[in-house]
Design an enzyme around this catalytic site. Structure first.
Site, PDB file in Angstrom:
ATOM      1  N   ARG A 130     -16.903 -11.895  -0.961  1.00 22.35           N
ATOM      2  CA  ARG A 130     -15.966 -11.562   0.274  1.00 22.35           C
ATOM      3  C   ARG A 130     -16.008  -9.946   0.138  1.00 22.35           C
ATOM      4  O   ARG A 130     -15.818  -9.401  -0.894  1.00 22.35           O
ATOM      5  CB  ARG A 130     -14.776 -11.966   0.121  1.00 22.35           C
ATOM      6  CG  ARG A 130     -13.895 -11.448   1.124  1.00 22.35           C
ATOM      7  CD  ARG A 130     -12.378 -12.351   1.146  1.00 22.35           C
ATOM      8  NE  ARG A 130     -11.517 -11.793   2.116  1.00 22.35           N
ATOM      9  CZ  ARG A 130     -10.632 -10.755   2.271  1.00 22.35           C
ATOM     10  NH1 ARG A 130     -10.839  -9.913   1.035  1.00 22.35           N
ATOM     11  NH2 ARG A 130      -9.892 -10.326   3.210  1.00 22.35           N
ATOM     12  N   ASP A 134       0.855  -1.169   0.064  1.00 17.42           N
ATOM     13  CA  ASP A 134      -0.038  -0.070   0.023  1.00 17.42           C
ATOM     14  C   ASP A 134       0.751   1.175   0.162  1.00 17.42           C
ATOM     15  O   ASP A 134       1.933   1.049   0.364  1.00 17.42           O
ATOM     16  CB  ASP A 134      -1.020  -0.031   0.955  1.00 17.42           C
ATOM     17  CG  ASP A 134      -2.018  -1.111   1.306  1.00 17.42           C
ATOM     18  OD1 ASP A 134      -2.377  -1.455   0.034  1.00 17.42           O
ATOM     19  OD2 ASP A 134      -2.433  -1.526   2.329  1.00 17.42           O
ATOM     20  N   HIS A 162       1.090  -7.996   0.249  1.00 12.98           N
ATOM     21  CA  HIS A 162      -0.120  -8.951   0.326  1.00 12.98           C
ATOM     22  C   HIS A 162      -1.001  -8.899  -0.686  1.00 12.98           C
ATOM     23  O   HIS A 162      -0.721  -8.289  -1.938  1.00 12.98           O
ATOM     24  CB  HIS A 162      -0.784  -8.215   1.598  1.00 12.98           C
ATOM     25  CG  HIS A 162      -1.216  -6.764   1.450  1.00 12.98           C
ATOM     26  ND1 HIS A 162      -0.382  -5.760   1.589  1.00 12.98           N
ATOM     27  CD2 HIS A 162      -2.403  -6.005   1.018  1.00 12.98           C
ATOM     28  CE1 HIS A 162      -0.767  -4.573   1.385  1.00 12.98           C
ATOM     29  NE2 HIS A 162      -2.154  -4.827   0.910  1.00 12.98           N
TER      30      HIS A 162
HETATM   31  C1  LIG Z   1      -5.054   6.074  -1.277  1.00 12.52           C
HETATM   32  C2  LIG Z   1      -5.004   5.443  -2.095  1.00 12.52           C
HETATM   33  C3  LIG Z   1      -4.487   4.060  -2.101  1.00 12.52           C
HETATM   34  C4  LIG Z   1      -4.753   3.146  -3.178  1.00 12.52           C
HETATM   35  C5  LIG Z   1      -4.693   4.268  -4.272  1.00 12.52           C
HETATM   36  C6  LIG Z   1      -5.538   5.270  -3.499  1.00 12.52           C
HETATM   37  C7  LIG Z   1      -7.072   4.864  -3.509  1.00 12.52           C
HETATM   38  C8  LIG Z   1      -7.284   3.289  -3.699  1.00 12.52           C
HETATM   39  C9  LIG Z   1      -6.182   2.591  -3.135  1.00 12.52           C
HETATM   40  C10 LIG Z   1      -6.058   0.987  -3.629  1.00 12.52           C
HETATM   41  C11 LIG Z   1      -7.067   0.151  -3.203  1.00 12.52           C
HETATM   42  C12 LIG Z   1      -6.711  -1.228  -3.593  1.00 12.52           C
HETATM   43  C13 LIG Z   1      -5.249  -1.514  -3.556  1.00 12.52           C
HETATM   44  C14 LIG Z   1      -4.438  -0.559  -4.031  1.00 12.52           C
HETATM   45  C15 LIG Z   1      -3.008  -0.975  -4.372  1.00 12.52           C
HETATM   46  C16 LIG Z   1      -5.160  -0.018  -5.425  1.00 12.52           C
HETATM   47  O1  LIG Z   1      -4.775  -0.357  -6.714  1.00 12.52           O
HETATM   48  O2  LIG Z   1      -5.947   1.017  -5.080  1.00 12.52           O
HETATM   49  C17 LIG Z   1      -4.482   0.828  -3.239  1.00 12.52           C
HETATM   50  C18 LIG Z   1      -3.910   1.838  -3.609  1.00 12.52           C
HETATM   51  C19 LIG Z   1      -2.514   2.089  -2.938  1.00 12.52           C
HETATM   52  O3  LIG Z   1      -2.099   1.774  -1.712  1.00 12.52           O
HETATM   53  O4  LIG Z   1      -1.400   2.404  -3.806  1.00 12.52           O
HETATM   54  O1  LIG Z   2      -9.626  -7.467   0.650  1.00 15.24           O
HETATM   55  C1  LIG Z   2      -8.548  -7.557   1.471  1.00 15.24           C
HETATM   56  O2  LIG Z   2      -8.445  -8.137   2.592  1.00 15.24           O
HETATM   57  C2  LIG Z   2      -7.244  -6.713   1.214  1.00 15.24           C
HETATM   58  C3  LIG Z   2      -7.557  -5.307   0.473  1.00 15.24           C
HETATM   59  C4  LIG Z   2      -6.288  -4.532   0.167  1.00 15.24           C
HETATM   60  O3  LIG Z   2      -4.890  -5.059   0.410  1.00 15.24           O
HETATM   61  C5  LIG Z   2      -6.434  -2.968  -0.225  1.00 15.24           C
HETATM   62  O4  LIG Z   2      -7.542  -2.604  -0.216  1.00 15.24           O
HETATM   63  O5  LIG Z   2      -5.385  -2.346  -0.487  1.00 15.24           O
HETATM   64 FE   LIG Z   3      -3.611  -3.529   0.169  1.00 13.14          FE
END
Ligand SMILES: C=C1C[C@]23C[C@H]1CC[C@H]2[C@@]12CCC[C@@](C)(C(=O)O1)[C@H]2[C@@H]3C(=O)O
Ligand SMILES: O=C(O)CCC(=O)C(=O)O
Ligand SMILES: [Fe+2]
Length: 343
Positions: free
Chosen positions: A290, A224, A279
Protein backbone atom coordinates in the site's frame (compact mmCIF):
# COMPACT_ATOMS: atom_id res chain seq x y z
CA UNK A 1 15.94 30.32 10.06
CA UNK A 2 12.45 29.30 11.05
CA UNK A 3 11.69 26.50 8.63
CA UNK A 4 9.96 23.33 9.59
CA UNK A 5 13.05 21.19 9.08
CA UNK A 6 14.89 23.41 11.56
CA UNK A 7 12.20 22.68 14.16
CA UNK A 8 12.68 18.92 13.74
CA UNK A 9 16.46 19.11 13.77
CA UNK A 10 18.04 18.52 17.16
CA UNK A 11 15.26 16.20 18.24
CA UNK A 12 17.54 13.22 17.70
CA UNK A 13 16.33 9.64 17.40
CA UNK A 14 18.30 6.51 18.14
CA UNK A 15 19.08 4.61 14.90
CA UNK A 16 16.85 1.73 16.06
CA UNK A 17 13.96 4.18 15.72
CA UNK A 18 15.03 5.33 12.27
CA UNK A 19 16.20 2.26 10.32
CA UNK A 20 13.37 0.16 8.86
CA UNK A 21 13.42 -3.62 8.61
CA UNK A 22 14.76 -5.27 5.48
CA UNK A 23 11.19 -6.19 4.51
CA UNK A 24 12.21 -8.30 1.50
CA UNK A 25 14.30 -10.66 3.59
CA UNK A 26 11.68 -11.78 6.15
CA UNK A 27 9.30 -14.64 5.48
CA UNK A 28 7.44 -14.58 8.82
CA UNK A 29 6.33 -11.64 10.95
CA UNK A 30 9.04 -11.02 13.59
CA UNK A 31 7.82 -10.82 17.20
CA UNK A 32 9.08 -7.22 17.29
CA UNK A 33 6.34 -6.42 14.74
CA UNK A 34 3.41 -8.33 16.28
CA UNK A 35 0.65 -6.05 17.66
CA UNK A 36 -2.40 -6.99 19.73
CA UNK A 37 -5.53 -7.45 17.59
CA UNK A 38 -7.28 -4.22 16.58
CA UNK A 39 -10.97 -3.67 17.24
CA UNK A 40 -13.57 -3.91 14.49
CA UNK A 41 -13.88 -0.79 12.35
CA UNK A 42 -17.05 0.52 10.76
CA UNK A 43 -16.90 0.21 7.01
CA UNK A 44 -18.57 2.38 4.42
CA UNK A 45 -21.31 -0.24 4.01
CA UNK A 46 -22.31 0.73 7.55
CA UNK A 47 -23.21 4.12 6.02
CA UNK A 48 -20.78 5.77 8.33
CA UNK A 49 -18.06 7.66 6.55
CA UNK A 50 -16.45 11.07 6.46
CA UNK A 51 -18.30 13.67 4.33
CA UNK A 52 -17.32 14.31 0.72
CA UNK A 53 -17.13 17.92 -0.41
CA UNK A 54 -17.14 19.02 -4.05
CA UNK A 55 -14.80 22.00 -4.17
CA UNK A 56 -16.83 23.63 -6.98
CA UNK A 57 -19.98 23.60 -4.82
CA UNK A 58 -20.88 27.19 -3.86
CA UNK A 59 -21.53 25.88 -0.35
CA UNK A 60 -18.13 24.16 -0.10
CA UNK A 61 -16.93 26.47 2.70
CA UNK A 62 -19.93 25.76 4.89
CA UNK A 63 -19.77 22.03 4.24
CA UNK A 64 -16.06 21.92 5.04
CA UNK A 65 -16.70 23.80 8.30
CA UNK A 66 -19.35 21.26 9.30
CA UNK A 67 -17.14 18.31 8.37
CA UNK A 68 -14.19 19.67 10.36
CA UNK A 69 -16.40 20.15 13.39
CA UNK A 70 -18.17 16.78 13.23
CA UNK A 71 -15.33 14.58 11.99
CA UNK A 72 -12.07 16.52 11.82
CA UNK A 73 -11.80 15.13 8.28
CA UNK A 74 -13.47 15.04 4.86
CA UNK A 75 -12.81 13.93 1.30
CA UNK A 76 -12.48 16.54 -1.40
CA UNK A 77 -13.40 16.10 -5.07
CA UNK A 78 -13.05 18.46 -8.06
CA UNK A 79 -9.84 19.79 -6.56
CA UNK A 80 -8.22 20.42 -9.96
CA UNK A 81 -5.18 18.18 -9.41
CA UNK A 82 -4.77 15.98 -12.49
CA UNK A 83 -5.07 12.23 -11.91
CA UNK A 84 -1.90 11.70 -13.93
CA UNK A 85 0.10 13.62 -11.36
CA UNK A 86 -0.95 11.22 -8.58
CA UNK A 87 0.10 8.33 -10.78
CA UNK A 88 3.46 9.93 -11.55
CA UNK A 89 4.22 10.62 -7.87
CA UNK A 90 3.12 7.13 -6.94
CA UNK A 91 5.26 5.60 -9.64
CA UNK A 92 8.33 7.53 -8.40
CA UNK A 93 7.51 6.50 -4.82
CA UNK A 94 7.28 2.89 -5.96
CA UNK A 95 10.62 3.24 -7.72
CA UNK A 96 12.14 4.50 -4.47
CA UNK A 97 10.67 1.88 -2.12
CA UNK A 98 11.54 -0.98 -4.47
CA UNK A 99 15.26 -0.15 -4.32
CA UNK A 100 17.35 -2.69 -2.38
CA UNK A 101 17.46 -1.87 1.34
CA UNK A 102 21.17 -1.05 1.21
CA UNK A 103 20.49 1.56 -1.46
CA UNK A 104 17.58 3.12 0.43
CA UNK A 105 19.79 3.47 3.51
CA UNK A 106 21.96 5.90 1.52
CA UNK A 107 19.12 8.40 1.96
CA UNK A 108 18.49 7.50 5.61
CA UNK A 109 17.20 10.35 7.78
CA UNK A 110 20.15 11.43 9.91
CA UNK A 111 19.73 11.04 13.70
CA UNK A 112 19.00 14.76 14.20
CA UNK A 113 17.53 15.28 10.73
CA UNK A 114 14.05 15.83 9.35
CA UNK A 115 14.14 14.49 5.80
CA UNK A 116 14.93 11.24 4.03
CA UNK A 117 14.17 7.55 4.34
CA UNK A 118 13.19 5.94 7.65
CA UNK A 119 10.65 4.86 10.22
CA UNK A 120 7.85 7.23 11.24
CA UNK A 121 8.89 9.81 13.84
CA UNK A 122 6.33 8.44 16.29
CA UNK A 123 8.10 5.03 16.44
CA UNK A 124 9.92 5.56 19.80
CA UNK A 125 6.54 5.84 21.58
CA UNK A 126 5.54 2.26 20.84
CA UNK A 127 7.10 -0.98 22.04
CA UNK A 128 6.40 -2.72 18.72
CA UNK A 129 7.55 -1.75 15.25
CA UNK A 130 5.15 -0.72 12.50
CA UNK A 131 5.03 -2.42 9.11
CA UNK A 132 5.95 0.83 7.44
CA UNK A 133 8.73 2.75 5.70
CA UNK A 134 8.58 6.43 4.83
CA UNK A 135 10.42 9.12 2.93
CA UNK A 136 10.09 12.72 4.10
CA UNK A 137 10.61 15.67 1.75
CA UNK A 138 10.74 19.32 2.80
CA UNK A 139 11.23 21.53 -0.27
CA UNK A 140 13.86 20.19 -2.65
CA UNK A 141 14.56 16.45 -2.63
CA UNK A 142 17.72 16.75 -4.73
CA UNK A 143 20.31 15.84 -2.08
CA UNK A 144 18.64 12.56 -1.11
CA UNK A 145 17.63 11.74 -4.70
CA UNK A 146 21.25 12.15 -5.84
CA UNK A 147 22.38 9.70 -3.17
CA UNK A 148 19.76 7.20 -4.32
CA UNK A 149 20.18 7.57 -8.09
CA UNK A 150 23.47 9.38 -8.88
CA UNK A 151 22.72 9.37 -12.61
CA UNK A 152 18.98 9.44 -12.66
CA UNK A 153 17.51 11.70 -10.00
CA UNK A 154 15.98 14.56 -12.00
CA UNK A 155 12.62 13.00 -12.71
CA UNK A 156 12.01 12.18 -9.06
CA UNK A 157 12.84 15.77 -8.05
CA UNK A 158 10.70 17.35 -10.78
CA UNK A 159 7.65 15.24 -10.01
CA UNK A 160 7.90 15.86 -6.25
CA UNK A 161 8.36 19.58 -6.84
CA UNK A 162 5.34 19.78 -9.12
CA UNK A 163 3.21 17.86 -6.61
CA UNK A 164 4.25 20.07 -3.69
CA UNK A 165 3.49 23.20 -5.72
CA UNK A 166 -0.02 22.02 -6.64
CA UNK A 167 -0.77 20.76 -3.15
CA UNK A 168 0.34 24.06 -1.63
CA UNK A 169 -2.20 25.90 -3.78
CA UNK A 170 -4.93 23.47 -2.76
CA UNK A 171 -3.95 23.70 0.93
CA UNK A 172 -4.18 27.51 0.71
CA UNK A 173 -7.64 27.32 -0.83
CA UNK A 174 -8.82 24.87 1.81
CA UNK A 175 -7.34 26.91 4.67
CA UNK A 176 -9.13 30.02 3.37
CA UNK A 177 -12.45 28.20 3.39
CA UNK A 178 -11.83 26.57 6.77
CA UNK A 179 -10.78 29.77 8.53
CA UNK A 180 -13.63 31.74 6.96
CA UNK A 181 -16.07 29.17 8.32
CA UNK A 182 -14.66 29.97 11.78
CA UNK A 183 -15.46 33.67 11.35
CA UNK A 184 -11.85 34.72 11.55
CA UNK A 185 -11.06 38.18 10.11
CA UNK A 186 -9.60 38.44 6.59
CA UNK A 187 -6.49 39.99 8.09
CA UNK A 188 -5.86 37.06 10.44
CA UNK A 189 -6.66 34.59 7.65
CA UNK A 190 -4.02 36.16 5.38
CA UNK A 191 -1.51 36.15 8.23
CA UNK A 192 -1.95 32.41 8.77
CA UNK A 193 -2.26 31.38 5.13
CA UNK A 194 0.74 33.39 3.92
CA UNK A 195 2.89 32.06 6.77
CA UNK A 196 2.00 28.47 5.92
CA UNK A 197 3.57 28.47 2.48
CA UNK A 198 7.15 27.84 3.56
CA UNK A 199 6.42 25.19 6.14
CA UNK A 200 5.22 22.09 4.43
CA UNK A 201 6.31 18.50 4.19
CA UNK A 202 5.55 15.69 1.80
CA UNK A 203 5.66 12.19 3.25
CA UNK A 204 5.73 9.16 0.96
CA UNK A 205 4.43 6.16 2.92
CA UNK A 206 4.88 2.51 2.00
CA UNK A 207 3.28 -0.45 3.75
CA UNK A 208 5.05 -3.42 2.16
CA UNK A 209 3.41 -6.74 1.46
CA UNK A 210 3.23 -8.44 4.87
CA UNK A 211 3.54 -12.17 5.70
CA UNK A 212 0.95 -11.90 8.51
CA UNK A 213 -1.05 -8.70 7.96
CA UNK A 214 -3.70 -9.41 10.60
CA UNK A 215 -1.13 -9.26 13.40
CA UNK A 216 0.81 -6.24 12.05
CA UNK A 217 0.21 -2.49 12.39
CA UNK A 218 0.76 -0.16 9.44
CA UNK A 219 0.88 3.16 11.26
CA UNK A 220 -0.03 3.42 14.94
CA UNK A 221 -2.80 5.79 16.08
CA UNK A 222 -1.66 9.42 15.98
CA UNK A 223 -2.77 12.94 15.24
CA UNK A 224 -0.86 15.07 12.73
CA UNK A 225 1.05 18.15 13.89
CA UNK A 226 -0.03 20.16 10.82
CA UNK A 227 -2.77 22.74 10.27
CA UNK A 228 -4.23 20.37 7.68
CA UNK A 229 -2.94 17.22 6.02
CA UNK A 230 -3.97 16.31 2.46
CA UNK A 231 -3.68 12.61 1.81
CA UNK A 232 -3.75 10.56 -1.36
CA UNK A 233 -4.15 6.81 -0.88
CA UNK A 234 -3.40 4.21 -3.51
CA UNK A 235 -6.18 1.73 -4.22
CA UNK A 236 -5.55 -0.34 -1.08
CA UNK A 237 -7.68 0.00 2.09
CA UNK A 238 -6.10 0.53 5.51
CA UNK A 239 -6.73 4.09 6.74
CA UNK A 240 -9.11 4.42 9.68
CA UNK A 241 -10.10 7.50 11.61
CA UNK A 242 -11.46 7.64 15.13
CA UNK A 243 -14.83 9.28 15.71
CA UNK A 244 -15.80 10.12 19.26
CA UNK A 245 -18.80 8.07 20.33
CA UNK A 246 -18.51 5.74 17.34
CA UNK A 247 -15.06 4.19 17.16
CA UNK A 248 -12.77 3.45 14.24
CA UNK A 249 -14.19 4.19 10.80
CA UNK A 250 -12.61 3.02 7.56
CA UNK A 251 -11.77 5.66 4.94
CA UNK A 252 -11.73 3.83 1.61
CA UNK A 253 -9.71 5.25 -1.26
CA UNK A 254 -11.91 6.64 -4.02
CA UNK A 255 -10.41 7.42 -7.37
CA UNK A 256 -8.93 10.93 -7.51
CA UNK A 257 -10.41 12.21 -4.27
CA UNK A 258 -8.20 13.43 -1.45
CA UNK A 259 -8.62 12.98 2.29
CA UNK A 260 -8.18 16.18 4.27
CA UNK A 261 -7.73 15.99 8.02
CA UNK A 262 -7.45 18.56 10.78
CA UNK A 263 -4.06 18.61 12.56
CA UNK A 264 -3.05 19.84 16.02
CA UNK A 265 -2.28 23.40 14.86
CA UNK A 266 -5.74 23.95 13.35
CA UNK A 267 -7.31 22.34 16.42
CA UNK A 268 -5.55 25.01 18.53
CA UNK A 269 -6.50 27.88 16.15
CA UNK A 270 -10.13 26.72 16.25
CA UNK A 271 -10.06 26.72 20.07
CA UNK A 272 -10.86 22.98 20.03
CA UNK A 273 -13.96 23.41 17.85
CA UNK A 274 -12.31 21.12 15.28
CA UNK A 275 -10.93 17.84 16.63
CA UNK A 276 -7.40 16.95 15.63
CA UNK A 277 -8.47 13.59 14.34
CA UNK A 278 -6.84 10.39 15.58
CA UNK A 279 -6.07 8.01 12.71
CA UNK A 280 -4.12 4.84 12.00
CA UNK A 281 -3.33 2.43 9.18
CA UNK A 282 -4.18 -1.24 9.69
CA UNK A 283 -2.76 -4.05 7.56
CA UNK A 284 -5.80 -6.28 7.93
CA UNK A 285 -6.41 -8.49 4.89
CA UNK A 286 -3.82 -6.55 2.95
CA UNK A 287 -2.40 -8.72 0.19
CA UNK A 288 -0.36 -6.15 -1.67
CA UNK A 289 1.87 -3.16 -0.99
CA UNK A 290 0.00 0.00 0.00
CA UNK A 291 1.27 3.49 -0.83
CA UNK A 292 0.09 6.86 0.39
CA UNK A 293 1.18 10.47 -0.11
CA UNK A 294 0.67 12.79 2.85
CA UNK A 295 1.13 16.52 2.41
CA UNK A 296 1.43 18.45 5.68
CA UNK A 297 0.59 22.14 5.62
CA UNK A 298 2.14 23.63 8.76
CA UNK A 299 3.38 26.96 10.09
CA UNK A 300 6.95 28.25 10.45
CA UNK A 301 8.66 27.31 13.69
CA UNK A 302 8.78 30.91 14.96
CA UNK A 303 5.02 31.40 14.46
CA UNK A 304 3.19 31.87 17.75
CA UNK A 305 -0.01 29.95 17.67
CA UNK A 306 -3.04 30.53 19.87
CA UNK A 307 -6.81 30.16 19.57
CA UNK A 308 -8.20 32.67 17.05
CA UNK A 309 -11.80 31.60 16.69
CA UNK A 310 -13.14 33.23 19.83
CA UNK A 311 -16.50 34.92 20.29
CA UNK A 312 -16.68 37.68 22.90
CA UNK A 313 -17.85 35.24 25.56
CA UNK A 314 -15.32 32.47 24.88
CA UNK A 315 -12.11 31.92 26.76
CA UNK A 316 -9.05 30.53 24.98
CA UNK A 317 -8.50 26.86 25.85
CA UNK A 318 -4.81 26.86 24.88
CA UNK A 319 -1.96 29.16 25.78
CA UNK A 320 0.10 30.79 23.06
CA UNK A 321 3.04 28.63 22.02
CA UNK A 322 5.59 28.82 19.21
CA UNK A 323 5.36 26.05 16.63
CA UNK A 324 8.96 25.14 17.51
CA UNK A 325 8.07 24.69 21.19
CA UNK A 326 4.93 22.72 20.34
CA UNK A 327 6.92 20.34 18.11
CA UNK A 328 9.42 19.92 20.97
CA UNK A 329 6.63 19.16 23.47
CA UNK A 330 5.10 16.65 21.06
CA UNK A 331 8.45 14.97 20.40
CA UNK A 332 8.64 14.20 24.13
CA UNK A 333 4.98 13.57 24.97
CA UNK A 334 3.18 12.61 21.74
CA UNK A 335 -0.59 12.48 22.38
CA UNK A 336 -0.31 14.34 25.68
CA UNK A 337 1.14 17.42 23.94
CA UNK A 338 -2.20 19.24 23.57
CA UNK A 339 -3.17 18.73 27.20
CA UNK A 340 0.21 20.16 28.25
CA UNK A 341 -0.57 23.53 26.64
CA UNK A 342 -4.18 23.59 27.81
CA UNK A 343 -5.08 26.52 30.09
C1 LIG B 1 5.88 17.83 9.14
C2 LIG B 1 5.94 16.66 9.75
C3 LIG B 1 4.73 15.89 10.19
C4 LIG B 1 5.31 14.59 10.66
C5 LIG B 1 6.63 15.02 11.20
C6 LIG B 1 7.16 15.94 10.09
C7 LIG B 1 7.63 15.06 8.93
C8 LIG B 1 6.98 13.68 8.93
C9 LIG B 1 5.53 13.64 9.44
C10 LIG B 1 5.06 12.27 9.93
C11 LIG B 1 4.55 11.34 8.81
C12 LIG B 1 4.05 10.01 9.40
C13 LIG B 1 3.17 10.23 10.64
C14 LIG B 1 3.79 11.26 11.60
C15 LIG B 1 3.00 11.34 12.89
C16 LIG B 1 5.25 10.91 11.77
O1 LIG B 1 5.72 10.16 12.58
O2 LIG B 1 6.00 11.57 10.78
C17 LIG B 1 3.92 12.59 10.89
C18 LIG B 1 4.48 13.79 11.67
C19 LIG B 1 3.44 14.61 12.43
O3 LIG B 1 2.39 14.94 11.91
O4 LIG B 1 3.73 14.93 13.58
O1 LIG C 1 -1.11 6.05 4.87
C1 LIG C 1 -2.12 6.65 5.27
O2 LIG C 1 -3.23 6.46 4.77
C2 LIG C 1 -2.02 7.63 6.40
C3 LIG C 1 -0.65 8.26 6.56
C4 LIG C 1 -0.59 9.21 7.72
O3 LIG C 1 -1.43 9.22 8.58
C5 LIG C 1 0.54 10.16 7.81
O4 LIG C 1 1.45 10.11 6.96
O5 LIG C 1 0.53 10.97 8.75
FE1 LIG D 1 -1.20 11.02 9.86
Amino acid sequence: MSTLSEAYRDLPHHPRHVIPLDFDSVRTLPDSHVWPPTSHAFESEDRLSIPTVDLTDPDAGKLIGHACEAWGAFQVTNHDIPLDLFHEVESEARRLFSLPTGQKLKALRSPGGATGYGLARISPFFNKYMWHEGFTIMGSSIDHARDLWPNDYQRFCDVMEDYQKKLKELARTLMHLVLKSLDISEEEISRVVSAGGDSTALQLNSYPLCPDPNRAMGLAPHTDTSLVTILHQSTVNGLQIFKEGVGWVLVSPTNGSLVVNVGDLLHILSNAKFPSVLHRVVMKDQNQQRLSLAYFYCLPSDFHISPLALSSTQMPLYRSVSVRDYIGIKAKNLEKALSLIRI
